[in-house]
Design a protein around this motif. Structure first.
Motif, PDB file in Angstrom:
ATOM      1  N   ARG A 248       1.211  -1.191  -0.124  1.00 54.18           N
ATOM      2  CA  ARG A 248       0.074  -0.069   0.102  1.00 54.18           C
ATOM      3  C   ARG A 248       0.811   1.089   0.144  1.00 54.18           C
ATOM      4  O   ARG A 248       0.378   1.934  -0.918  1.00 54.18           O
ATOM      5  CB  ARG A 248      -0.697   0.341   0.796  1.00 54.18           C
ATOM      6  CG  ARG A 248      -1.329   1.356   1.429  1.00 54.18           C
ATOM      7  CD  ARG A 248      -2.791   1.092   2.368  1.00 54.18           C
ATOM      8  NE  ARG A 248      -2.330   1.528   3.480  1.00 54.18           N
ATOM      9  CZ  ARG A 248      -2.626   2.031   4.950  1.00 54.18           C
ATOM     10  NH1 ARG A 248      -3.938   1.162   4.877  1.00 54.18           N
ATOM     11  NH2 ARG A 248      -1.788   1.616   5.922  1.00 54.18           N
ATOM     12  N   GLN A 249       1.905   1.238   0.878  1.00 53.22           N
ATOM     13  CA  GLN A 249       2.994   2.566   1.110  1.00 53.22           C
ATOM     14  C   GLN A 249       4.006   2.191  -0.133  1.00 53.22           C
ATOM     15  O   GLN A 249       3.796   3.674  -1.090  1.00 53.22           O
ATOM     16  CB  GLN A 249       3.494   2.183   2.633  1.00 53.22           C
ATOM     17  CG  GLN A 249       2.671   2.413   3.127  1.00 53.22           C
ATOM     18  CD  GLN A 249       2.643   3.748   3.525  1.00 53.22           C
ATOM     19  OE1 GLN A 249       1.162   3.819   3.150  1.00 53.22           O
ATOM     20  NE2 GLN A 249       3.460   4.498   4.127  1.00 53.22           N
ATOM     21  N   ILE A 250       4.475   1.556  -1.161  1.00 54.58           N
ATOM     22  CA  ILE A 250       4.441   1.757  -1.998  1.00 54.58           C
ATOM     23  C   ILE A 250       3.732   2.472  -3.787  1.00 54.58           C
ATOM     24  O   ILE A 250       4.125   2.808  -3.904  1.00 54.58           O
ATOM     25  CB  ILE A 250       5.885   0.421  -2.452  1.00 54.58           C
ATOM     26  CG1 ILE A 250       6.155  -0.192  -2.467  1.00 54.58           C
ATOM     27  CG2 ILE A 250       6.452   0.043  -3.889  1.00 54.58           C
ATOM     28  CD1 ILE A 250       7.162  -1.521  -1.473  1.00 54.58           C
ATOM     29  N   GLY A 251       2.748   2.124  -3.227  1.00 52.76           N
ATOM     30  CA  GLY A 251       1.909   2.250  -4.587  1.00 52.76           C
ATOM     31  C   GLY A 251       1.174   3.444  -4.243  1.00 52.76           C
ATOM     32  O   GLY A 251       1.186   4.150  -5.551  1.00 52.76           O
ATOM     33  N   ARG A 252       1.181   4.073  -2.799  1.00 48.37           N
ATOM     34  CA  ARG A 252       1.497   6.018  -3.255  1.00 48.37           C
ATOM     35  C   ARG A 252       3.191   6.747  -3.165  1.00 48.37           C
ATOM     36  O   ARG A 252       2.589   8.160  -2.858  1.00 48.37           O
ATOM     37  CB  ARG A 252       0.965   5.997  -1.377  1.00 48.37           C
ATOM     38  CG  ARG A 252      -0.115   5.519  -0.833  1.00 48.37           C
ATOM     39  CD  ARG A 252      -0.703   5.987   0.539  1.00 48.37           C
ATOM     40  NE  ARG A 252      -0.164   7.441   0.490  1.00 48.37           N
ATOM     41  CZ  ARG A 252      -0.421   7.862   1.414  1.00 48.37           C
ATOM     42  NH1 ARG A 252       1.501   7.219   2.391  1.00 48.37           N
ATOM     43  NH2 ARG A 252       0.299   8.812   1.788  1.00 48.37           N
ATOM     44  N   MET A 253       4.078   5.457  -3.464  1.00 47.40           N
ATOM     45  CA  MET A 253       4.959   7.297  -3.259  1.00 47.40           C
ATOM     46  C   MET A 253       4.747   8.292  -4.964  1.00 47.40           C
ATOM     47  O   MET A 253       5.228   8.501  -4.178  1.00 47.40           O
ATOM     48  CB  MET A 253       6.219   5.749  -3.753  1.00 47.40           C
ATOM     49  CG  MET A 253       6.801   5.050  -2.982  1.00 47.40           C
ATOM     50  SD  MET A 253       8.145   3.717  -3.190  1.00 47.40           S
ATOM     51  CE  MET A 253       9.206   5.008  -2.889  1.00 47.40           C
ATOM     52  N   PRO A 254       4.202   7.494  -5.896  1.00 50.24           N
ATOM     53  CA  PRO A 254       3.852   8.612  -7.291  1.00 50.24           C
ATOM     54  C   PRO A 254       2.902   9.706  -6.803  1.00 50.24           C
ATOM     55  O   PRO A 254       3.539  10.934  -6.839  1.00 50.24           O
ATOM     56  CB  PRO A 254       2.831   7.812  -8.014  1.00 50.24           C
ATOM     57  CG  PRO A 254       3.836   6.417  -7.780  1.00 50.24           C
ATOM     58  CD  PRO A 254       4.251   6.196  -6.774  1.00 50.24           C
ATOM     59  N   LYS A 255       2.545   9.489  -5.667  1.00 51.81           N
ATOM     60  CA  LYS A 255       1.671  11.030  -4.792  1.00 51.81           C
ATOM     61  C   LYS A 255       2.319  11.694  -4.590  1.00 51.81           C
ATOM     62  O   LYS A 255       1.785  12.512  -4.275  1.00 51.81           O
ATOM     63  CB  LYS A 255       0.104   9.644  -4.647  1.00 51.81           C
ATOM     64  CG  LYS A 255      -0.482  11.035  -3.711  1.00 51.81           C
ATOM     65  CD  LYS A 255      -1.886  10.555  -3.146  1.00 51.81           C
ATOM     66  CE  LYS A 255      -2.133  11.595  -2.587  1.00 51.81           C
ATOM     67  NZ  LYS A 255      -3.823  12.343  -3.667  1.00 51.81           N
ATOM     68  N   VAL A 256       3.529  11.464  -3.045  1.00 49.26           N
ATOM     69  CA  VAL A 256       4.020  11.840  -2.616  1.00 49.26           C
ATOM     70  C   VAL A 256       5.423  12.658  -2.829  1.00 49.26           C
ATOM     71  O   VAL A 256       6.109  12.776  -2.752  1.00 49.26           O
ATOM     72  CB  VAL A 256       4.209  11.298  -1.452  1.00 49.26           C
ATOM     73  CG1 VAL A 256       3.493  11.517  -0.530  1.00 49.26           C
ATOM     74  CG2 VAL A 256       5.238  10.272  -1.614  1.00 49.26           C
ATOM     75  N   GLY A 257       5.436  12.120  -4.790  1.00 46.13           N
ATOM     76  CA  GLY A 257       6.541  12.763  -5.649  1.00 46.13           C
ATOM     77  C   GLY A 257       7.892  11.907  -5.394  1.00 46.13           C
ATOM     78  O   GLY A 257       8.842  12.132  -5.330  1.00 46.13           O
ATOM     79  N   CYS A 258       7.581  10.635  -4.932  1.00 45.87           N
ATOM     80  CA  CYS A 258       8.824   9.424  -4.739  1.00 45.87           C
ATOM     81  C   CYS A 258       8.631   8.253  -5.848  1.00 45.87           C
ATOM     82  O   CYS A 258       8.136   7.615  -6.074  1.00 45.87           O
ATOM     83  CB  CYS A 258       8.778   8.427  -3.434  1.00 45.87           C
ATOM     84  SG  CYS A 258       9.061   9.957  -1.560  1.00 45.87           S
ATOM     85  N   THR A 259       9.690   8.519  -7.023  1.00 43.09           N
ATOM     86  CA  THR A 259       9.546   8.353  -8.089  1.00 43.09           C
ATOM     87  C   THR A 259      10.901   8.035  -8.458  1.00 43.09           C
ATOM     88  O   THR A 259      11.977   8.682  -7.166  1.00 43.09           O
ATOM     89  CB  THR A 259       9.161   8.589  -9.112  1.00 43.09           C
ATOM     90  OG1 THR A 259       9.542  10.115  -9.647  1.00 43.09           O
ATOM     91  CG2 THR A 259       7.254   9.160  -8.821  1.00 43.09           C
ATOM     92  N   PRO A 260      11.331   7.176  -8.980  1.00 46.53           N
ATOM     93  CA  PRO A 260      12.486   6.847 -10.131  1.00 46.53           C
ATOM     94  C   PRO A 260      13.428   7.878 -10.206  1.00 46.53           C
ATOM     95  O   PRO A 260      14.442   8.375 -10.900  1.00 46.53           O
ATOM     96  CB  PRO A 260      12.611   5.430 -10.625  1.00 46.53           C
ATOM     97  CG  PRO A 260      11.810   5.082 -10.392  1.00 46.53           C
ATOM     98  CD  PRO A 260      10.657   5.894 -10.372  1.00 46.53           C
ATOM     99  N   GLU A 261      11.843   9.432 -10.950  1.00 50.10           N
ATOM    100  CA  GLU A 261      12.801  10.163 -11.123  1.00 50.10           C
ATOM    101  C   GLU A 261      13.559  11.443  -9.878  1.00 50.10           C
ATOM    102  O   GLU A 261      14.257  11.996 -11.157  1.00 50.10           O
ATOM    103  CB  GLU A 261      12.141  11.124 -12.330  1.00 50.10           C
ATOM    104  CG  GLU A 261      11.460   9.808 -13.852  1.00 50.10           C
ATOM    105  CD  GLU A 261      10.351   9.066 -13.568  1.00 50.10           C
ATOM    106  OE1 GLU A 261      10.484   8.224 -14.538  1.00 50.10           O
ATOM    107  OE2 GLU A 261       9.713   8.805 -12.583  1.00 50.10           O
TER     108      GLU A 261
END
Length: 337
Positions: free
Chosen positions: A148-161
């Motif tokens: 669930r937390q990993i799925g939220r990563m793009p929402k909080v700006g934590c992406t590979p980029e």
């Protein structure tokens, strides 16, 4: 004896921030490990179900860490953790807010980006929240929570980029702090821990415990690693607040001015335009994430505090906030009819 109850978790940065702040304030309290979900969770007493949740002696509950600490300051509860000088007080508020809303990305990134951390940390978090369960259940629930937390990563700006940007910005702050903790002035604003120290501690305590960032801290920032133990319980530190901006505070203000305030402004602008995402042009690169309404409230609070400063204090701070000053000065612009 008047007693507060802090219901939180070791893996929650804001729980650890509040616990450290209560200890620094020398405020009598009870610390209770809790599960953030479930029918018996203390989050049922508050509007937004997140921890920590603090029960006041009068039976009321609150769980937004910054308003909570400001309320305690207003009530005169315990020893103050905010400098009395208006200029230093604003600097303290800004650095505290930056730790809460920007440094948290480092915690989220390191915890859910690297394989070793994704494998180990979820079970630690569920062990804290679900004492008494067997290992197999803890591991299974931990992996569900991690997904669930990993799925939220793009929402909080934590992406590979954005990963290199987050690590570079975190490294910049840690370099500033490594110099700070070796100075005569033990904490950011003097001989006692402030709200800003407690907020930074809450986030970095997570890095101190998680495998990948813990190794990074031990190797590159060994005195910050140890200093965090000092903030964990700063009740025994005595002394005075600084009287003027120090090099360490100035460097943190520059970080806020070129990174945190532009980030807040880009988010607020996107919300006003009805956009779903925003991109902020920061020193380490372009940072993209979904809009977040709470961050707009943070900016509004900072603008209000800024508008209440004297022109002289705003001028002094502007020398160090650089471009961030324009973000705050929006509060002083009167709307046209």
């Amino acid at each position: 004896m008047t007693n507060y109850e802090i219901h939180g978790a070791l893996g929650s940065p804001y729980s650890m921030k509040i616990r450290a702040a209560f200890r620094a304030k020398r405020l009598h309290h009870t610390w209770r490990l809790c599960a953030p979900m479930g029918p018996n969770s203390p989050t049922k007493h508050v509007k937004i179900p997140v921890i920590p949740v603090v029960k006041y002696p009068d039976g009321s509950w609150i769980n937004d860490s910054t308003p909570l600490l400001l309320d305690l300051e207003k009530r005169g509860e315990g020893r103050s953790i905010v400098p009395s000088d208006p200029l230093l007080r604003f600097a303290c508020y800004l650095i505290e807010d930056m730790a809460d809303e920007w440094l948290v990305k480092a915690m989220f990134h390191y915890r859910w980006y690297y394989e070793e951390d994704k494998k180990i940390v979820p079970s630690w978090l569920l062990y804290d929240a679900c004492l008494g369960l067997d290992k197999a259940t803890i591991d299974a629930m931990g992996q569900q929570f991690a997904a669930r937390q990993i799925g939220r990563m793009p929402k909080v700006g934590c992406t590979p980029e954005t990963a290199p940007l987050i690590e570079a910005s975190t490294n910049r702050m840690l370099q500033i702090l490594e110099e700070a903790v070796l100075s005569k002035q033990h904490f950011l604003f003097g001989d006692m821990a402030s709200m800003a120290d407690a907020a930074i501690f809450g986030q970095l305590y997570q890095l101190k415990g998680d495998p990948t960032p813990s190794a990074m801290l031990r190797k590159n920032f060994p005195f910050v690693f140890r200093w965090l133990d000092h903030i964990d319980d700063a009740s025994g530190f005595e002394g005075e607040w600084i009287e003027n901006l120090t090099p360490v505070v100035i460097q943190l203000l520059k970080l806020a001015g070129d990174t945190y305030l532009p980030f807040l402004a880009a988010n607020a602008t996107a919300i006003d335009k009805g956009q779903a995402t925003f991109t902020a042009d920061l020193p380490e690169g372009f940072f993209t994430q979904d809009i977040f309404k709470y961050h707009k409230k943070c900016l509004e609070r900072l603008r209000k505090e800024w508008s209440e400063l004297s022109p002289e204090h705003r001028e002094t701070l502007s020398e160090h906030l650089l471009g961030g000053t324009e973000v705050l000065d929006c509060a002083l612009v009167q709307p046209t009819s």
